[in-house]
Design a protein around this motif. Structure first.
Motif, PDB file in Angstrom:
ATOM      1  N   ASP A 188       0.845  -1.198   0.000  1.00 42.03           N
ATOM      2  CA  ASP A 188       0.000   0.000   0.000  1.00 42.03           C
ATOM      3  C   ASP A 188       0.876   1.243   0.000  1.00 42.03           C
ATOM      4  OD1 ASP A 188      -2.263  -1.637   0.169  1.00 42.03           O
ATOM      5  OD2 ASP A 188      -2.159  -1.673   2.363  1.00 42.03           O
ATOM      6  N   ASP A 218       0.495   5.873  -0.474  1.00 44.40           N
ATOM      7  CA  ASP A 218      -0.373   7.047  -0.585  1.00 44.40           C
ATOM      8  C   ASP A 218       0.125   7.997  -1.665  1.00 44.40           C
ATOM      9  OD1 ASP A 218      -2.139   6.352   1.520  1.00 44.40           O
ATOM     10  OD2 ASP A 218      -0.644   7.012   2.989  1.00 44.40           O
ATOM     11  N   THR A 219      -0.804   8.505  -2.443  1.00 45.45           N
ATOM     12  CA  THR A 219      -0.504   9.537  -3.434  1.00 45.45           C
ATOM     13  C   THR A 219      -1.518  10.670  -3.245  1.00 45.45           C
ATOM     14  OG1 THR A 219      -2.005   8.820  -5.209  1.00 45.45           O
ATOM     15  CG2 THR A 219       0.097   7.659  -5.007  1.00 45.45           C
ATOM     16  N   ARG A 220      -1.368  11.721  -4.031  1.00 43.30           N
ATOM     17  CA  ARG A 220      -2.317  12.825  -3.903  1.00 43.30           C
ATOM     18  C   ARG A 220      -3.706  12.465  -4.417  1.00 43.30           C
ATOM     19  NH1 ARG A 220       1.195  14.986  -8.066  1.00 43.30           N
ATOM     20  NH2 ARG A 220       0.133  15.235 -10.085  1.00 43.30           N
ATOM     21  N   TYR A 221      -3.798  11.299  -5.027  1.00 44.92           N
ATOM     22  CA  TYR A 221      -5.100  10.792  -5.453  1.00 44.92           C
ATOM     23  C   TYR A 221      -5.692   9.841  -4.425  1.00 44.92           C
ATOM     24  CZ  TYR A 221      -4.686  12.762 -10.152  1.00 44.92           C
ATOM     25  OH  TYR A 221      -4.602  13.627 -11.224  1.00 44.92           O
ATOM     26  N   GLY A 222      -4.959   9.645  -3.329  1.00 45.83           N
ATOM     27  CA  GLY A 222      -5.433   8.760  -2.288  1.00 45.83           C
ATOM     28  C   GLY A 222      -4.589   7.500  -2.161  1.00 45.83           C
ATOM     29  N   ALA A 223      -5.090   6.555  -1.364  1.00 43.55           N
ATOM     30  CA  ALA A 223      -4.361   5.318  -1.090  1.00 43.55           C
ATOM     31  C   ALA A 223      -4.420   4.384  -2.296  1.00 43.55           C
ATOM     32  CB  ALA A 223      -4.933   4.629   0.133  1.00 43.55           C
ATOM     33  N   MET A 224      -3.295   3.744  -2.588  1.00 40.12           N
ATOM     34  CA  MET A 224      -3.189   2.802  -3.707  1.00 40.12           C
ATOM     35  C   MET A 224      -2.539   1.508  -3.210  1.00 40.12           C
ATOM     36  SD  MET A 224      -4.323   4.475  -6.412  1.00 40.12           S
ATOM     37  CE  MET A 224      -4.676   6.186  -6.856  1.00 40.12           C
ATOM     38  N   THR A 225      -2.692   0.448  -3.988  1.00 41.22           N
ATOM     39  CA  THR A 225      -2.054  -0.836  -3.706  1.00 41.22           C
ATOM     40  C   THR A 225      -1.373  -1.339  -4.967  1.00 41.22           C
ATOM     41  OG1 THR A 225      -3.721  -1.412  -2.044  1.00 41.22           O
ATOM     42  CG2 THR A 225      -2.384  -3.212  -2.935  1.00 41.22           C
ATOM     43  N   HIS A 266      -1.308   7.200 -12.932  1.00 41.47           N
ATOM     44  CA  HIS A 266      -0.076   6.659 -12.379  1.00 41.47           C
ATOM     45  C   HIS A 266       0.642   5.791 -13.424  1.00 41.47           C
ATOM     46  CE1 HIS A 266      -2.730   7.535  -8.977  1.00 41.47           C
ATOM     47  NE2 HIS A 266      -1.639   7.666  -8.226  1.00 41.47           N
TER      48      HIS A 266
END
Length: 287
Positions: A152, A154-161, A201
């Motif tokens: 996991d 975090d980016t400015r677009y929210g949490a990613m996996t 991304h």
């Protein structure tokens, strides 16, 4: 290795077959049952089967691969024979040689992609090879824990996996797109798949190999493509006597001008088996 024998006489049908394969011969055998060797000489007879070496990846075109050239040499002199050998062929070679000739005196010399090897027609042994270490290389790649990963971030677009896995590996002394491994080395190929991150991304992950002594090895070829950073099999070159290594996948995700160092996934590999054992059990072939 080829099946071999030395004999003082040849059945006439074998002699006729040998003469038929030699366009320069004008010898007439006449009405005889067998052919005698000349005084002080004997016949070296070898049955040679040419196997397809099937280097990995087996479906790749061998763009740099030259046609294999084969000649028979007796005490250094080339014998005038027509030897157009391809995988699957089996032929019987006969040469008249001095009595007591040593194994290295009567050889089948093969040249493939710049690599020369010799097989004795006296006892079937390999008498010369510039890639001798490929016969002592391991043959199996055992993948250890951590072959699959999920991280996991975090980016400015929210949490990613981000997920991925190492699905397997192969060992080979020859890769079509790059040629033979350096002396004392072998190629290790690993297959890696990763999840494509959601737009906008993009995956900038990299991969390398860490050896037991702490040194690292970079890939031999470009691994990326339109489908991600590991579209192609990843090839590394490592010492032929290596027994373990660790694949390090540095997971990096890009977003505009931002780069996110997500994690480094490590997958241990054990290199086992021995081609020497397979060669001894197989027998009867040349490749």
């Amino acid at each position: 290795m080829p099946r071999t024998a030395t004999v003082d006489t040849l059945p006439v049908d074998v002699a006729e077959e040998v003469l038929a394969e030699n366009p320069g011969s004008e010898t007439e055998l006449g009405d005889v049952d067998e052919v005698l060797a000349a005084d002080g000489e004997t016949f070296a007879v070898a049955v040679v089967r040419v196997d397809d070496p099937r280097w990995e990846p087996v479906d790749d075109e061998l763009e740099s691969y030259e046609v294999t050239e084969n000649v028979v040499r007796v005490e250094g002199s080339e014998v005038d024979l027509d030897l157009e050998l391809t995988p699957g062929d089996q032929i019987t070679l006969v040469a008249s040689v001095p009595v007591g000739a040593a194994p290295e005196d009567v050889v089948l010399e093969s040249l493939a992609d710049g690599v020369r090897q010799e097989l004795s027609l006296i006892d079937g042994t390999r008498t010369a090879s510039v890639v001798e270490d490929i016969y002592a290389r391991p043959t199996e790649v055992e993948v250890g824990d951590g072959a699959s990963w999920s991280h996991d971030y975090d980016t400015r677009y929210g949490a990613m996996t981000q997920t991925g896995q190492l699905t397997g590996g192969v060992l080979t002394p020859f890769v079509p797109e790059v040629g033979w491994a350096n002396p004392g080395h072998v190629y290790l190929g690993v297959d890696v798949t990763t999840q494509e991150p959601p737009s906008p991304h993009y995956d900038e992950s990299t991969i390398r190999l860490r050896l037991a002594d702490g040194s690292t090895v970079e890939p031999e070829t470009n691994t990326g493509g339109s489908d991600g950073p590991f579209t192609r099999r990843v090839w590394f070159q490592l010492p032929v006597d290596a027994t373990e290594a660790v694949v390090e996948v540095s997971i990096v995700i890009g977003l505009g001008g931002d780069m996110y160092d997500v994690a480094v996934s490590e997958v241990p590999l054990t290199l086992a088996g021995s081609v020497a054992g397979e060669e001894e059990s197989g027998g009867g072939s040349a490749s």
